[in-house]
Motif scaffolding. Structure first.
Motif, PDB file in Angstrom:
ATOM      1  N   LEU A 153      31.062 -50.616  50.572  1.00 55.21           N
ATOM      2  CA  LEU A 153      31.475 -49.255  50.223  1.00 55.21           C
ATOM      3  C   LEU A 153      30.824 -48.247  51.175  1.00 55.21           C
ATOM      4  O   LEU A 153      29.602 -48.199  51.303  1.00 55.21           O
ATOM      5  CB  LEU A 153      31.063 -48.954  48.777  1.00 55.21           C
ATOM      6  N   LEU A 154      31.662 -47.425  51.819  1.00 60.29           N
ATOM      7  CA  LEU A 154      31.127 -46.419  52.753  1.00 60.29           C
ATOM      8  C   LEU A 154      30.667 -45.159  52.040  1.00 60.29           C
ATOM      9  O   LEU A 154      29.773 -44.463  52.509  1.00 60.29           O
ATOM     10  CB  LEU A 154      32.195 -46.021  53.764  1.00 60.29           C
ATOM     11  N   GLY A 155      31.302 -44.833  50.932  1.00 55.59           N
ATOM     12  CA  GLY A 155      30.923 -43.613  50.224  1.00 55.59           C
ATOM     13  C   GLY A 155      31.967 -43.236  49.191  1.00 55.59           C
ATOM     14  O   GLY A 155      33.030 -43.859  49.108  1.00 55.59           O
ATOM     15  N   VAL A 156      31.650 -42.213  48.419  1.00 53.49           N
ATOM     16  CA  VAL A 156      32.515 -41.768  47.328  1.00 53.49           C
ATOM     17  C   VAL A 156      32.834 -40.284  47.532  1.00 53.49           C
ATOM     18  O   VAL A 156      31.926 -39.471  47.740  1.00 53.49           O
ATOM     19  CB  VAL A 156      31.798 -41.942  45.965  1.00 53.49           C
ATOM     20  N   GLY A 157      34.103 -39.943  47.482  1.00 52.06           N
ATOM     21  CA  GLY A 157      34.522 -38.539  47.564  1.00 52.06           C
ATOM     22  C   GLY A 157      35.175 -38.123  46.258  1.00 52.06           C
ATOM     23  O   GLY A 157      35.875 -38.919  45.637  1.00 52.06           O
ATOM     24  N   VAL A 158      34.946 -36.873  45.845  1.00 53.11           N
ATOM     25  CA  VAL A 158      35.512 -36.380  44.580  1.00 53.11           C
ATOM     26  C   VAL A 158      36.114 -34.994  44.789  1.00 53.11           C
ATOM     27  O   VAL A 158      35.442 -34.084  45.291  1.00 53.11           O
ATOM     28  CB  VAL A 158      34.409 -36.291  43.492  1.00 53.11           C
ATOM     29  N   GLY A 159      37.367 -34.840  44.406  1.00 52.32           N
ATOM     30  CA  GLY A 159      38.023 -33.529  44.449  1.00 52.32           C
ATOM     31  C   GLY A 159      38.010 -32.897  43.078  1.00 52.32           C
ATOM     32  O   GLY A 159      38.258 -33.570  42.077  1.00 52.32           O
ATOM     33  N   ALA A 208      42.429 -29.092  46.738  1.00 53.87           N
ATOM     34  CA  ALA A 208      43.429 -28.841  47.789  1.00 53.87           C
ATOM     35  C   ALA A 208      42.831 -29.131  49.169  1.00 53.87           C
ATOM     36  O   ALA A 208      43.528 -29.596  50.074  1.00 53.87           O
ATOM     37  CB  ALA A 208      43.928 -27.405  47.718  1.00 53.87           C
ATOM     38  N   ASN A 209      41.536 -28.870  49.318  1.00 57.48           N
ATOM     39  CA  ASN A 209      40.875 -29.247  50.570  1.00 57.48           C
ATOM     40  C   ASN A 209      40.897 -30.766  50.743  1.00 57.48           C
ATOM     41  O   ASN A 209      41.136 -31.274  51.842  1.00 57.48           O
ATOM     42  CB  ASN A 209      39.421 -28.758  50.585  1.00 57.48           C
ATOM     43  N   ALA A 210      40.631 -31.477  49.659  1.00 62.44           N
ATOM     44  CA  ALA A 210      40.681 -32.938  49.721  1.00 62.44           C
ATOM     45  C   ALA A 210      42.080 -33.397  50.114  1.00 62.44           C
ATOM     46  O   ALA A 210      42.244 -34.213  51.036  1.00 62.44           O
ATOM     47  CB  ALA A 210      40.277 -33.533  48.376  1.00 62.44           C
ATOM     48  N   ALA A 211      43.086 -32.846  49.450  1.00 64.88           N
ATOM     49  CA  ALA A 211      44.461 -33.253  49.737  1.00 64.88           C
ATOM     50  C   ALA A 211      44.818 -32.961  51.197  1.00 64.88           C
ATOM     51  O   ALA A 211      45.512 -33.739  51.853  1.00 64.88           O
ATOM     52  CB  ALA A 211      45.424 -32.551  48.792  1.00 64.88           C
ATOM     53  N   LEU A 234      51.362 -27.498  45.197  1.00 67.01           N
ATOM     54  CA  LEU A 234      52.340 -26.748  44.420  1.00 67.01           C
ATOM     55  C   LEU A 234      52.545 -27.405  43.072  1.00 67.01           C
ATOM     56  O   LEU A 234      53.241 -28.421  42.959  1.00 67.01           O
ATOM     57  CB  LEU A 234      53.668 -26.693  45.195  1.00 67.01           C
ATOM     58  N   GLY A 235      51.939 -26.834  42.055  1.00 70.50           N
ATOM     59  CA  GLY A 235      52.073 -27.374  40.709  1.00 70.50           C
ATOM     60  C   GLY A 235      52.049 -26.230  39.717  1.00 70.50           C
ATOM     61  O   GLY A 235      52.634 -25.185  39.971  1.00 70.50           O
ATOM     62  N   ILE A 236      51.357 -26.445  38.602  1.00 76.05           N
ATOM     63  CA  ILE A 236      51.222 -25.369  37.611  1.00 76.05           C
ATOM     64  C   ILE A 236      50.522 -24.181  38.268  1.00 76.05           C
ATOM     65  O   ILE A 236      50.897 -23.035  38.092  1.00 76.05           O
ATOM     66  CB  ILE A 236      50.452 -25.874  36.378  1.00 76.05           C
ATOM     67  N   GLY A 237      49.515 -24.484  39.052  1.00 70.62           N
ATOM     68  CA  GLY A 237      48.890 -23.481  39.910  1.00 70.62           C
ATOM     69  C   GLY A 237      49.270 -23.754  41.355  1.00 70.62           C
ATOM     70  O   GLY A 237      49.993 -24.716  41.646  1.00 70.62           O
ATOM     71  N   VAL A 238      48.818 -22.914  42.269  1.00 64.44           N
ATOM     72  CA  VAL A 238      49.076 -23.105  43.697  1.00 64.44           C
ATOM     73  C   VAL A 238      47.761 -22.979  44.454  1.00 64.44           C
ATOM     74  O   VAL A 238      47.069 -21.960  44.350  1.00 64.44           O
ATOM     75  CB  VAL A 238      50.087 -22.068  44.225  1.00 64.44           C
ATOM     76  N   GLY A 239      47.400 -24.031  45.165  1.00 64.49           N
ATOM     77  CA  GLY A 239      46.181 -24.009  45.972  1.00 64.49           C
ATOM     78  C   GLY A 239      46.501 -24.314  47.420  1.00 64.49           C
ATOM     79  O   GLY A 239      47.650 -24.595  47.769  1.00 64.49           O
TER      80      GLY A 239
END
Lengths: 403, 403
Positions: A153-159, A208-211, A234-239
């Motif tokens: 495992l190189l690491g864990v990212g969380v949005g 959104a930064n993660a995406a 683009l969903g319920i909110g917009v980021g």
């Protein structure tokens, strides 16, 4: 051989050699990632490093599981052929997660962003510690599976659906969950260590930064990165997420990319942010739903909106087209301000199809005026509802490649 | 001593040593620029370079006229005191120019952006070669004056009212002058050489980008650069310059920063760009003039608008306040998209004072909604009508400091 710490009189740095080594190592890795099939001699030529330095670093990258020697086709020619190198997608792995407003999503990826496993779990939003405990259990389970496959495992990212400070340690604001100002990376790392997850950096960032990084880091064509990329969620909110100059643009207060709250009409319809006429009040699922029902709650599920539009219900088509027209205006504004190479449209609203997307593209074109020479590419996100989790995993890889 | 080109086995680059030297030299220069009074020992500590490397590079920077040893106050203490270093503003100079729509402006600056000489000349817009010949004559005259003062010319920067390719060689579009696609840097360099201007790089960039660099490169407080800065050029038209990550953000096609053509109202008033509802159609001198006269031409001169507003003519005040309100909306949109450290307001519209500026600030604050935690500083440009020319000179210095 030169002594690493020896003073030199030629004006060349002899400062932090381990940093230089990391930088050189990451540079070689990027070369292999973008130009699979290069030999050690090719790498020396392209990097400006000596052949002996390249050999040493390549061996370390092979030992660590990043790259491997590719099979060389047997030929009748005499002499030793240079051995092509390629990314090794079999021995390392990344874990990425999304903390949604009412779900947790975890994916395991290889170095190309291919999803090896995924786990989506609904959860009732509550306090941060309980959320992190639930997430940690999911991550531990995925890590165990990776270990059984022989992957490190190189690491864990969380949005997360809110802002994070530039260091990725502390939450800024999370409008829907209310964890403002709380530490997140350190508590999660502690929980993961307790759960026996193999030592790994934990990286936390805005969803959104993660995406945006999902599309940037795991680009098509063997990692050919565009010089700039804007992701619209683009969903319920917009980021939005902004990648410029090979980096996420986080902004002075860590809240860049809030393009959903750029204003498209002064004194326009109220937005849940407290302002009026924001892009979110025109182009989101919330906006289309409100147009149809006249009520701000409950918001119609995306599947119901899709069904209405697919059935050709005039009101639903009109509301969706109206949202699409404003989406084109938002894209035009982003384009004239930032002139990006790529705009990626992500999030559930894309499921509405042509009445939303084709209308947005047409509106975007029509509004360009004399700046119609922009060559910005508009495309749909390729990771669907996994975009945030895959991108969070990508953030770990991106950090490693930036050394 | 290590041989520069000797292969090394420790994983450290031994590639382009002259590049490394330039980078190290520029890094030292930046340290001296931002922390005047540092000694060679301080520089070694802060840069991670060895003392002998620092001594060598510092001597070269002194020889080349960039820095000097500051006077050390005599004290009673025993032993040699470290010698503080500071920027030498007496031996080098920069030339900056603006090609306006109907004027040429040339300034000579020192390394702190202090204007040593300025020359503003009206001209009738025509073909590019004639313009460059006129500009070249002005620059040659200023260079001669600098030589008489014993100053060496570091380079020439030129801002133009249009887009330039990323290399700064070729014009993109110049809406008001029509020189689309023409080479500009090479012909100007050739004219300057003919005119006997001492060998210098010629740097061409968009006028709003140049103006942004005036504030960024020649910042207050001994060059403490903000992490991000947006410059708004508010005049007959509206342009913008974006500095992020220590670089101008030029965009994929070289046209980033066209915030004057982000749209503030769908189907709004026509803009001369061919689109409708652009920021320029609300916040510019053209927009206020149109509001007052009902005609798109002629545009009321700024002095006339200022006189009307100062006299308190209700229609003029109302039109100006309306423009200010939309300027606040534009600032809010920039802020939510990019979250910059600083927004600088420049251009003649600032002369309209409170009805424009205070209204804009109030509108900006009122529209922030839940994102009111932005700590973006809004300030007026400090270089007035010289902003573009001073910033074009700053672009030359900025390139040198980036090595």
């Amino acid at each position: 051989m030169a002594n690493v710490s020896q003073p030199r009189s030629d004006g060349v740095a002899t400062g932090d050699q381990s940093l230089l080594k990391r930088i050189n190592s990451a540079a070689l890795l990027r070369l292999v990632k973008t130009g699979s099939g290069l030999s050690r001699a090719d790498l020396a030529k392209r990097s400006g490093l000596t052949k002996s330095t390249v050999s040493l670093l390549v061996q370390e990258l092979i030992d660590d599981g990043w790259i491997r020697e590719a099979e060389v086709p047997v030929s009748g020619a005499i002499g030793r052929r240079p051995t092509p190198l390629e990314m090794d997608n079999s021995r390392l792995a990344l874990l990425g997660a999304e903390i949604g407003v009412d779900y947790l999503n975890v994916v395991a990826c290889d170095l190309q962003g291919r999803v090896l496993a995924e786990q989506l779990q609904p959860y009732a939003p509550g306090e941060l510690p309980a959320t992190l405990a639930a997430l940690s259990a999911m991550l531990a389970q995925q890590d165990k599976a990776l270990a059984q496959q022989g992957r490190r495992l190189l690491g864990v990212g969380v949005g997360i659906p809110g802002t994070v400070d530039a260091a990725g340690r502390r939450i800024g604001v999370v409008p829907n969950l209310g964890w403002a100002g709380q530490e997140i990376a350190a508590p999660l790392a502690a929980l993961l260590a307790e759960a026996g997850v193999r030592a790994a950096p934990v990286k936390v960032l805005n969803e959104a930064n993660a995406a945006a990084l999902s599309e940037y880091v795991f680009g098509e064509g063997e990692g050919i990165h565009p010089d700039s990329l804007i992701y619209l969620s683009l969903g319920i909110g917009v980021g939005g997420g902004i990648v410029l100059g090979d980096r996420l643009h986080l902004g002075h207060d860590g809240s860049a990319g809030e393009v959903g709250h750029t204003i498209l009409q002064l004194d326009g319809p109220p937005c849940r942010c407290g302002s009026r006429g924001c892009a979110e009040a025109f182009v989101s699922q919330r906006a289309v739903s409100l147009d149809l029902t006249g009520a701000t709650a409950p918001i119609l599920p995306i599947a119901e909106l899709v069904a209405k539009v697919t059935a050709g219900e005039p009101a639903a088509v009109a509301a969706t087209e109206r949202a699409g027209r404003y989406l084109g205006m938002l894209m035009q504004n982003i384009c004239n301000a930032l002139d990006p190479a790529v705009i990626v449209l992500g999030g559930p609203m894309g499921q509405l199809g042509a009445p939303y997307l084709a209308t947005a593209r047409a509106s975007f074109q029509a509004l360009q005026g004399r700046y119609a020479f922009h060559s910005t590419e508009v495309r749909l996100c390729r990771f669907g509802l996994n975009a945030c989790a895959v991108g969070a995993a990508g953030a770990v890889l991106h950090d490693a490649l930036l050394a």
